[in-house]
Design a protein around this motif. Sequence first.
Motif, PDB file in Angstrom:
ATOM      1  N   GLN A   1       0.869  -1.182   0.000  1.00  0.00           N
ATOM      2  CA  GLN A   1       0.000   0.000   0.000  1.00  0.00           C
ATOM      3  C   GLN A   1       0.905   1.230   0.000  1.00  0.00           C
ATOM      4  O   GLN A   1       1.709   1.430   0.906  1.00  0.00           O
ATOM      5  N   ILE A   2       0.762   2.023  -1.052  1.00  0.00           N
ATOM      6  CA  ILE A   2       1.655   3.170  -1.250  1.00  0.00           C
ATOM      7  C   ILE A   2       0.828   4.441  -1.229  1.00  0.00           C
ATOM      8  O   ILE A   2      -0.229   4.528  -1.864  1.00  0.00           O
ATOM      9  N   VAL A   3       1.322   5.429  -0.497  1.00  0.00           N
ATOM     10  CA  VAL A   3       0.710   6.758  -0.477  1.00  0.00           C
ATOM     11  C   VAL A   3       1.762   7.755  -0.936  1.00  0.00           C
ATOM     12  O   VAL A   3       2.881   7.780  -0.402  1.00  0.00           O
ATOM     13  N   ILE A   4       1.406   8.536  -1.914  1.00  0.00           N
ATOM     14  CA  ILE A   4       2.364   9.498  -2.468  1.00  0.00           C
ATOM     15  C   ILE A   4       1.625  10.779  -2.793  1.00  0.00           C
ATOM     16  O   ILE A   4       0.426  10.758  -3.130  1.00  0.00           O
ATOM     17  N   GLY A   5       2.296  11.896  -2.670  1.00  0.00           N
ATOM     18  CA  GLY A   5       1.682  13.183  -2.977  1.00  0.00           C
ATOM     19  C   GLY A   5       2.163  13.727  -4.302  1.00  0.00           C
ATOM     20  O   GLY A   5       2.996  13.136  -4.985  1.00  0.00           O
ATOM     21  N   VAL A   6       1.623  14.892  -4.667  1.00  0.00           N
ATOM     22  CA  VAL A   6       2.021  15.524  -5.908  1.00  0.00           C
ATOM     23  C   VAL A   6       2.037  17.035  -5.705  1.00  0.00           C
ATOM     24  O   VAL A   6       1.190  17.597  -5.002  1.00  0.00           O
ATOM     25  N   SER A   7       3.031  17.686  -6.290  1.00  0.00           N
ATOM     26  CA  SER A   7       3.119  19.147  -6.292  1.00  0.00           C
ATOM     27  C   SER A   7       2.878  19.631  -7.714  1.00  0.00           C
ATOM     28  O   SER A   7       3.350  19.006  -8.675  1.00  0.00           O
ATOM     29  N   ILE A   8       2.140  20.746  -7.841  1.00  0.00           N
ATOM     30  CA  ILE A   8       1.721  21.219  -9.163  1.00  0.00           C
ATOM     31  C   ILE A   8       2.031  22.694  -9.296  1.00  0.00           C
ATOM     32  O   ILE A   8       1.742  23.493  -8.398  1.00  0.00           O
ATOM     33  N   GLY A   9       2.612  23.048 -10.447  1.00  0.00           N
ATOM     34  CA  GLY A   9       2.815  24.446 -10.797  1.00  0.00           C
ATOM     35  C   GLY A   9       1.985  24.781 -12.018  1.00  0.00           C
ATOM     36  O   GLY A   9       1.893  23.974 -12.953  1.00  0.00           O
ATOM     37  N   ILE A  10       1.356  25.963 -12.041  1.00  0.00           N
ATOM     38  CA  ILE A  10       0.414  26.316 -13.101  1.00  0.00           C
ATOM     39  C   ILE A  10       0.819  27.648 -13.718  1.00  0.00           C
ATOM     40  O   ILE A  10       1.113  28.614 -13.009  1.00  0.00           O
ATOM     41  N   SER A  11       0.832  27.680 -15.055  1.00  0.00           N
ATOM     42  CA  SER A  11       0.980  28.940 -15.784  1.00  0.00           C
ATOM     43  C   SER A  11      -0.192  29.063 -16.747  1.00  0.00           C
ATOM     44  O   SER A  11      -0.727  28.065 -17.221  1.00  0.00           O
ATOM     45  N   LEU A  12      -0.606  30.315 -17.017  1.00  0.00           N
ATOM     46  CA  LEU A  12      -1.777  30.590 -17.840  1.00  0.00           C
ATOM     47  C   LEU A  12      -1.381  31.418 -19.050  1.00  0.00           C
ATOM     48  O   LEU A  12      -0.495  32.269 -18.980  1.00  0.00           O
ATOM     49  N   SER A  13      -2.067  31.123 -20.168  1.00  0.00           N
ATOM     50  CA  SER A  13      -1.861  31.904 -21.389  1.00  0.00           C
ATOM     51  C   SER A  13      -3.109  32.745 -21.625  1.00  0.00           C
ATOM     52  O   SER A  13      -4.234  32.264 -21.444  1.00  0.00           O
ATOM     53  N   PRO A  14      -2.934  33.991 -21.986  1.00  0.00           N
ATOM     54  CA  PRO A  14      -1.694  34.640 -22.461  1.00  0.00           C
ATOM     55  C   PRO A  14      -0.912  35.392 -21.390  1.00  0.00           C
ATOM     56  O   PRO A  14       0.184  35.865 -21.664  1.00  0.00           O
ATOM     57  N   GLN A  15      -1.469  35.535 -20.170  1.00  0.00           N
ATOM     58  CA  GLN A  15      -0.830  36.430 -19.216  1.00  0.00           C
ATOM     59  C   GLN A  15       0.542  35.952 -18.755  1.00  0.00           C
ATOM     60  O   GLN A  15       1.419  36.768 -18.434  1.00  0.00           O
ATOM     61  N   ASP A  16       0.775  34.631 -18.711  1.00  0.00           N
ATOM     62  CA  ASP A  16       2.060  34.110 -18.231  1.00  0.00           C
ATOM     63  C   ASP A  16       2.993  33.702 -19.365  1.00  0.00           C
ATOM     64  O   ASP A  16       4.088  33.197 -19.110  1.00  0.00           O
ATOM     65  N   GLY A  17       2.579  33.893 -20.602  1.00  0.00           N
ATOM     66  CA  GLY A  17       3.430  33.524 -21.725  1.00  0.00           C
ATOM     67  C   GLY A  17       2.604  33.235 -22.957  1.00  0.00           C
ATOM     68  O   GLY A  17       1.443  32.814 -22.867  1.00  0.00           O
ATOM     69  N   SER A  18       3.219  33.447 -24.112  1.00  0.00           N
ATOM     70  CA  SER A  18       2.515  33.238 -25.383  1.00  0.00           C
ATOM     71  C   SER A  18       3.155  32.146 -26.230  1.00  0.00           C
ATOM     72  O   SER A  18       2.726  31.915 -27.355  1.00  0.00           O
ATOM     73  N   ASN A  19       4.197  31.494 -25.714  1.00  0.00           N
ATOM     74  CA  ASN A  19       4.822  30.407 -26.458  1.00  0.00           C
ATOM     75  C   ASN A  19       5.064  29.237 -25.507  1.00  0.00           C
ATOM     76  O   ASN A  19       5.113  29.414 -24.278  1.00  0.00           O
ATOM     77  N   PRO A  20       5.210  28.017 -26.043  1.00  0.00           N
ATOM     78  CA  PRO A  20       5.328  26.825 -25.186  1.00  0.00           C
ATOM     79  C   PRO A  20       6.483  26.891 -24.200  1.00  0.00           C
ATOM     80  O   PRO A  20       6.324  26.514 -23.025  1.00  0.00           O
ATOM     81  N   ASP A  21       7.644  27.330 -24.652  1.00  0.00           N
ATOM     82  CA  ASP A  21       8.817  27.329 -23.765  1.00  0.00           C
ATOM     83  C   ASP A  21       8.609  28.251 -22.557  1.00  0.00           C
ATOM     84  O   ASP A  21       8.959  27.899 -21.423  1.00  0.00           O
ATOM     85  N   GLU A  22       8.041  29.395 -22.807  1.00  0.00           N
ATOM     86  CA  GLU A  22       7.828  30.347 -21.719  1.00  0.00           C
ATOM     87  C   GLU A  22       6.797  29.818 -20.736  1.00  0.00           C
ATOM     88  O   GLU A  22       6.969  29.925 -19.512  1.00  0.00           O
ATOM     89  N   LEU A  23       5.720  29.219 -21.254  1.00  0.00           N
ATOM     90  CA  LEU A  23       4.687  28.677 -20.373  1.00  0.00           C
ATOM     91  C   LEU A  23       5.222  27.525 -19.527  1.00  0.00           C
ATOM     92  O   LEU A  23       4.924  27.418 -18.331  1.00  0.00           O
ATOM     93  N   LEU A  24       6.008  26.660 -20.140  1.00  0.00           N
ATOM     94  CA  LEU A  24       6.579  25.541 -19.389  1.00  0.00           C
ATOM     95  C   LEU A  24       7.559  26.027 -18.331  1.00  0.00           C
ATOM     96  O   LEU A  24       7.580  25.514 -17.200  1.00  0.00           O
ATOM     97  N   LYS A  25       8.365  27.011 -18.683  1.00  0.00           N
ATOM     98  CA  LYS A  25       9.329  27.525 -17.719  1.00  0.00           C
ATOM     99  C   LYS A  25       8.615  28.136 -16.517  1.00  0.00           C
ATOM    100  O   LYS A  25       8.978  27.888 -15.354  1.00  0.00           O
ATOM    101  N   ASN A  26       7.575  28.895 -16.763  1.00  0.00           N
ATOM    102  CA  ASN A  26       6.861  29.543 -15.669  1.00  0.00           C
ATOM    103  C   ASN A  26       6.065  28.544 -14.834  1.00  0.00           C
ATOM    104  O   ASN A  26       5.968  28.693 -13.611  1.00  0.00           O
ATOM    105  N   ALA A  27       5.517  27.516 -15.491  1.00  0.00           N
ATOM    106  CA  ALA A  27       4.835  26.470 -14.722  1.00  0.00           C
ATOM    107  C   ALA A  27       5.830  25.722 -13.842  1.00  0.00           C
ATOM    108  O   ALA A  27       5.505  25.322 -12.710  1.00  0.00           O
ATOM    109  N   ASP A  28       7.035  25.546 -14.337  1.00  0.00           N
ATOM    110  CA  ASP A  28       8.064  24.869 -13.547  1.00  0.00           C
ATOM    111  C   ASP A  28       8.488  25.723 -12.351  1.00  0.00           C
ATOM    112  O   ASP A  28       8.751  25.196 -11.260  1.00  0.00           O
TER     113      ASP A  28
END
Length: 799
Positions: A489-516
Amino acid sequence: MYQVLYCLTDEHDWRLVALAGAVCLLASAAAISLFHRARAAHGGARVAWISLDAAVAGGGIWATHFIAMLAYGPGAAGAYDVPVTVLSLIFAIAVTFIGLSISVSTTRSPLIALGGAVVGGGVAAMHYTGMMALDIPANVTWATGTVTASIVLGIVFGSLALFAAGRGDSLSGALGATVLLTVAIVSHHFTAMGAVKLTPDPARAIGGLSIPPGSMSFLTASAAVAIIAIALVAALLDRRAKGELGRQQVVLDTALENMSQGLCMFDADGKIILFNERYAAMLRRADMPLTGRLLVDVLREEQAKGHWQGDVEEFFARLVVDAREGRTTTDVVKRFGRSIRVVNQPMQGGGWVATFEDITEWLEAQAKISHMARHDALTNLPNRMLFHERLEQGLRVAKANDQLAVLCLDLDHFKDINDSLGHPIGDALLQEVGRRLAACAGENDTVARLGGDEFAVVQLGRSEEAAAAVLAGRLVEVISAPYEIADHQIVIGVSIGISLSPQDGSNPDELLKNADLALYRAKADGRGTYRFFETGMDARAQARRLLEMDLRAALQRNEFEVHYQPIRDVASDRVVAFEALLRWNHPQRGLISPLNFIPLAEETGLIVQLGEQVLRSACADAATWPDDIGVAVNLSPVQFKSPNLIASVIDALEASGLAASRLELEITESVLLQNSEATLATLHELRAKGVRISLDDFGTGYSSLSYLRSFPFDKIKIDRSFVSELATRQDSMAIIRAVTGLGRSLGIVTTAEGVENDAQLELLRREGCTQAQGYLFSKPRPASDVAMMLERPRLRASA
């Protein structure tokens, strides 16, 4: 008939008759062989073979005639007119050429027989022209009925001869045709000789351009030899040509039937010339007549069976036009559930060759390769490449009021599960996480595994950031639910970072970087939660990256120093040991607090290298101290995962010459949480070397008592949080009383950290605490100040 038999038996020399028959048979055999060769040829080659055949056949007829004439008794006293004799040879060859041309150029039996009749007529033309060449002192008269019969015999047997030859190139057919042609020549000649009547006339004189029978014998023999030579050469050429054709046919047939592709050849009109079995089987046309049929008719037949869709005439017309204009075309068609690639290649002179290749498995393999290149092999989710493409596509199609969110997910403490339960369990856990993520995502969302325990989601919707928050909260809840994997029986958590378009970026690389960056904040805020990207995160990330670069450079430049803080015995009030504490003296920033760089060093793994430096320096410095003074060195949980830990401790002791009993290694409860069995084994091995083991920050965990039972620690250190509130909170006093009592009962030394005033020290002494450490005695100082700290009395004022 009686006259013919009388002429043959009483007026001919049988030896010469036999020779004439032999020459005739040989010439006839060569003529029939060349006839078949001419039928197999085309164009100019056919004309050449017909000409050679006419020369052999005509020469054979001519030689047979004159050899038989020499066998004729009355001929001994005469001569032959040279021009007429040559004219008879020309007639024989020319008329035979006409007849052979008719028979060779057709497959219709009546026309073949007609050509044979013309050849028979050529025999008659040659014979009677040759008789006209006979110059003899006698009057020549003819029996009209017998002459007619001789001509009919030549025509009938000549027609039968080529008719038999035209039915096939078999040995029996060739022999039959040869015999019939020989009979046509011989029967005509001797029948015609029976029709002639000579009445002596001494008044007739032999002309000046005549040739005597002796010379004629030589010319005839020469002609016979030439005919035989031509016949032999023709037969040899024919045999060689047939052999080569046979070999080529075998090679062609073998190649065609062993091709993995289907092949069909069409003429300029779209008529099927040849095809292989693979073509018939692939298109299921094996039960249909194909050779010689127009493709359009075959397609109409298939359309009637429901095996062909579309406009047959239009398709066929396009193929013919493409071939005529020299265009190569390639199509992929579906036939009976298979994908077949058809290549139509034009041929010189008209027509085209079509090849058919079953590419069903190839297309499936290509699709599988493409899928594997764009999907994760373990979870079958899109990988980083496909995720990037989907994100680009989402940004392109997103409308002005659309909300696109990028969620970066990282499993909390997944590595601990992988290390403790093994990679197969870890892989199974990742697969189950992938299934849960996919189940939570919307129809237009994309869930991907970026690598390791990193996942990502592209969410496309028509709402505010609340939609991303709802999805993130749902993912945290679902991923955190217990897993049952291989009886674990395994219990594990998850951490999540969120970026939104267009306010946090207009291209994939920028959105991924900000979500990270937002993910990093979620981890720093305690994990098991989600955070949206904020503008300041980028600046903090930049500062962190710069600090990491400085940290790596500091290791190379030896900017780290080891300072020492004394640990005093409470009862005797003397220094019994020093704790080694790392300090970073940055050339521009000055002294950097360990709270700022130690977590970063642990996260990047640089703590292993730093820890080894501290251990070596501490052992080397302690070796210069009095023998009753020990040194305590902290071990990070990351260091404990290193397989070289024991070796580095032994190397530091041996290099410095310090006794193992004077070295004390301090660990926290988080070390024991990693893998208790392996950790305890390492601790026991270090203890066996004589090294003392201390449990730091005691009382802050949830399982300290169980650890004291599982491993006999030499010392437990009471956390400074309890000491600082010792005089103000009764519960802190109760904890210290319990810990010191536990230490006495187990024979374990207790050390209180963070002692800053006399009141705290007095309370600790009253409760029986063994040792004390803090600013009351001294701040951490360089190794050069150790002697001074050993000699001077403790401070009496708070720091």
